[in-house]
Scaffold this motif. Sequence first.
Motif, PDB file in Angstrom:
ATOM      1  N   GLY A  54       0.598  -1.248  -0.077  1.00 35.95           N
ATOM      2  CA  GLY A  54      -0.197   0.133   0.082  1.00 35.95           C
ATOM      3  C   GLY A  54       0.342   1.319   0.165  1.00 35.95           C
ATOM      4  N   ALA A  55       2.078   1.041   1.315  1.00 40.76           N
ATOM      5  CA  ALA A  55       2.561   2.393   0.572  1.00 40.76           C
ATOM      6  C   ALA A  55       3.474   2.506  -0.284  1.00 40.76           C
ATOM      7  N   VAL A  56       3.852   1.050  -1.192  1.00 39.39           N
ATOM      8  CA  VAL A  56       4.950   1.989  -2.548  1.00 39.39           C
ATOM      9  C   VAL A  56       3.447   2.302  -3.778  1.00 39.39           C
ATOM     10  N   GLY A  57       2.122   2.069  -3.642  1.00 44.13           N
ATOM     11  CA  GLY A  57       1.097   2.540  -4.296  1.00 44.13           C
ATOM     12  C   GLY A  57       0.769   3.723  -4.448  1.00 44.13           C
ATOM     13  N   VAL A  58       0.863   4.541  -2.938  1.00 45.72           N
ATOM     14  CA  VAL A  58       0.961   5.402  -2.616  1.00 45.72           C
ATOM     15  C   VAL A  58       2.254   6.217  -3.330  1.00 45.72           C
ATOM     16  N   LEU A  59       2.819   5.792  -2.882  1.00 44.14           N
ATOM     17  CA  LEU A  59       4.057   6.463  -3.787  1.00 44.14           C
ATOM     18  C   LEU A  59       4.194   7.208  -5.250  1.00 44.14           C
ATOM     19  N   PHE A  60       3.410   6.031  -5.702  1.00 45.46           N
ATOM     20  CA  PHE A  60       3.646   5.915  -7.575  1.00 45.46           C
ATOM     21  C   PHE A  60       2.356   6.558  -7.588  1.00 45.46           C
ATOM     22  N   LEU A  61       1.177   6.556  -6.880  1.00 43.97           N
ATOM     23  CA  LEU A  61       0.133   7.650  -6.881  1.00 43.97           C
ATOM     24  C   LEU A  61       0.227   8.520  -7.342  1.00 43.97           C
ATOM     25  N   THR A  62       0.860   8.988  -5.701  1.00 44.31           N
ATOM     26  CA  THR A  62       1.166  10.471  -5.912  1.00 44.31           C
ATOM     27  C   THR A  62       2.113  11.244  -7.207  1.00 44.31           C
ATOM     28  N   ASN A  63       3.475  10.002  -7.079  1.00 40.26           N
ATOM     29  CA  ASN A  63       4.142  10.257  -8.630  1.00 40.26           C
ATOM     30  C   ASN A  63       3.256  11.010  -9.738  1.00 40.26           C
ATOM     31  N   HIS A 109      12.349  -1.071  -4.364  1.00 40.46           N
ATOM     32  CA  HIS A 109      11.066  -1.162  -4.031  1.00 40.46           C
ATOM     33  C   HIS A 109       9.940  -2.309  -3.771  1.00 40.46           C
ATOM     34  N   GLY A 110       9.648  -1.314  -5.676  1.00 44.49           N
ATOM     35  CA  GLY A 110       8.604  -2.199  -5.279  1.00 44.49           C
ATOM     36  C   GLY A 110       8.958  -3.555  -5.991  1.00 44.49           C
ATOM     37  N   VAL A 111       9.841  -4.038  -6.880  1.00 41.97           N
ATOM     38  CA  VAL A 111      10.616  -5.144  -6.870  1.00 41.97           C
ATOM     39  C   VAL A 111      11.065  -6.113  -5.782  1.00 41.97           C
ATOM     40  N   LEU A 112      11.092  -5.261  -4.638  1.00 39.62           N
ATOM     41  CA  LEU A 112      11.850  -5.411  -3.104  1.00 39.62           C
ATOM     42  C   LEU A 112      10.088  -6.456  -3.002  1.00 39.62           C
ATOM     43  N   VAL A 113       9.506  -5.992  -2.714  1.00 43.76           N
ATOM     44  CA  VAL A 113       7.783  -5.795  -2.281  1.00 43.76           C
ATOM     45  C   VAL A 113       7.436  -7.109  -2.816  1.00 43.76           C
ATOM     46  N   GLU A 114       7.798  -7.230  -4.237  1.00 43.03           N
ATOM     47  CA  GLU A 114       7.264  -8.072  -4.726  1.00 43.03           C
ATOM     48  C   GLU A 114       7.971  -9.259  -4.764  1.00 43.03           C
ATOM     49  N   GLY A 115       8.902  -9.004  -4.259  1.00 41.73           N
ATOM     50  CA  GLY A 115       9.417 -10.885  -4.246  1.00 41.73           C
ATOM     51  C   GLY A 115       8.823 -11.166  -2.277  1.00 41.73           C
ATOM     52  N   ARG A 116       8.694  -9.845  -1.996  1.00 45.55           N
ATOM     53  CA  ARG A 116       8.336 -10.770  -0.393  1.00 45.55           C
ATOM     54  C   ARG A 116       6.917 -11.491  -1.005  1.00 45.55           C
ATOM     55  N   LEU A 117       6.265 -10.752  -1.599  1.00 43.81           N
ATOM     56  CA  LEU A 117       4.704 -11.309  -1.471  1.00 43.81           C
ATOM     57  C   LEU A 117       4.644 -12.518  -2.024  1.00 43.81           C
ATOM     58  N   GLY A 118       5.452 -13.246  -2.985  1.00 43.43           N
ATOM     59  CA  GLY A 118       5.680 -14.414  -3.841  1.00 43.43           C
ATOM     60  C   GLY A 118       4.602 -14.450  -4.661  1.00 43.43           C
ATOM     61  N   ARG A 119       4.535 -13.378  -5.211  1.00 38.68           N
ATOM     62  CA  ARG A 119       3.081 -13.038  -6.355  1.00 38.68           C
ATOM     63  C   ARG A 119       3.378 -11.767  -6.983  1.00 38.68           C
ATOM     64  N   PRO A 120       3.210 -11.784  -7.995  1.00 37.02           N
ATOM     65  CA  PRO A 120       3.918 -10.739  -9.339  1.00 37.02           C
ATOM     66  C   PRO A 120       2.398  -9.113  -8.954  1.00 37.02           C
ATOM     67  N   VAL A 121       3.161  -8.113  -8.998  1.00 35.66           N
ATOM     68  CA  VAL A 121       2.744  -6.715  -8.437  1.00 35.66           C
ATOM     69  C   VAL A 121       2.576  -5.639  -8.965  1.00 35.66           C
ATOM     70  N   MET A 122       3.592  -5.921  -9.895  1.00 31.85           N
ATOM     71  CA  MET A 122       4.861  -4.366 -10.310  1.00 31.85           C
ATOM     72  C   MET A 122       3.242  -4.460 -11.162  1.00 31.85           C
ATOM     73  N   SER A 123       2.763  -4.611 -12.557  1.00 34.80           N
ATOM     74  CA  SER A 123       1.321  -3.838 -13.040  1.00 34.80           C
ATOM     75  C   SER A 123       0.616  -3.015 -12.594  1.00 34.80           C
ATOM     76  N   SER A 124      -0.114  -3.292 -11.106  1.00 32.72           N
ATOM     77  CA  SER A 124      -0.764  -3.055 -10.482  1.00 32.72           C
ATOM     78  C   SER A 124      -0.150  -1.608  -9.569  1.00 32.72           C
ATOM     79  N   PHE A 125       1.004  -1.261  -9.355  1.00 32.43           N
ATOM     80  CA  PHE A 125       1.559  -0.160  -9.424  1.00 32.43           C
ATOM     81  C   PHE A 125       2.285   1.282 -10.212  1.00 32.43           C
ATOM     82  N   HIS A 126       2.484   0.653 -11.788  1.00 33.10           N
ATOM     83  CA  HIS A 126       2.363   1.328 -12.375  1.00 33.10           C
ATOM     84  C   HIS A 126       0.916   1.874 -13.243  1.00 33.10           C
TER      85      HIS A 126
END
Length: 393
Positions: A18-27, A127-144
Amino acid sequence: MMDQRTALGEAQGRRARGAVGVLFLTNGMALGLWSALIPGVKQGLALSEGRLGIALLAMAIGALVAMPLTGVLVARFGSAMVGRCAALVFFAVLPLPVIAPSLPLLVAALIVLGGANGVLDVAMNAHGVLVEGRLGRPVMSSFHGMFSLGGLIGAGVGGGLLVWAGGPALALGLACVAALAVLAGWGRLLPASADIGSHAGAGFALPRRGTLVLGLLAFAVLMSEGAMLDWSAVHLRESLGAGAALGGAGYAAFSAAMAVGRFSGDALRRRLGSVVLTRGGGVIAAVGLGAGLMVGTPGAMIAGFACAGIGFANMVPVLFGAAGRVPGAAPATSITAVATLGYAGFLVGPPLIGAVAEATRLGQALGLAVLAGLLVALAAGVTRVADGDGKGA
């Protein structure tokens, strides 16, 4: 005990996402608002397309100087700390280009803004890549997708803020305060120091034979995205005579379509395969944007920008996925090489459009994005490796 630790880890992962998503959103919000304000800056300083292109090139120079230093900062302080600090600097300096009273000061302000945005871009992706690795599923598309949603919000409210706040500087200042308030509330959810050392060895990687074509396609795609950001409002207002309220509608339509495409991209990729998804996107972008440029009305052009958004939406995630599966190459090294060429296109695209527009017309210059869509459609076969099993061939 093990179940409790696992649950805790999942909860931390969700908060970090959620935090990384907010960074992408505000940017994205900030850049979308900047897109809506560019015509006013151009008019206020009486700049030609060529001079505006030179000013925008200063932003690219600032980013290119800062980006190589980000890897060192991330390795030492962690991507969470670097991302938070870069966001604070970015929003603090965002009003400077709007209040610049001359072209030299505009150039200086854009160099600083570009540098801050370059560091923020690299840090939040790392950091998004790091979070994706910890979650064990793809989430980078949602960040973008969050970035595109932010661009929609920023560009969509830009015209309204100009009217309501009484001027671009005040409007941008209010937006910055709102963004900083959001970051202050969400920034604490990023892991503070656990990621330090997770990016050891990160750095610039030259593209090799297996990644060069992927990198060139990423260059073309992100060049087009940069062109939409910096030139859509100028084309609508100055070339097609749209009013100030519609100035940001082109980038808003582009961002909205891209957000929809990215949030649905994972499901489409599983169903269609990377080759079909990429080729279809290239055709949609080329035909839709080309038709909008040929018709030449504000409504048709806004629809064309929307087609470009839906068409280009999933190309970067697919290209990065293909880079990570290039045979005989380390995934991190390949992705870094492709990303470097891609972001170079994002930075070079706007001044390139300005230079071509100076020699011809802005509408013809935006045709470079049409050519980019056709290029990706023709070369989509190279993305087959992204699926692993050859699906979509």
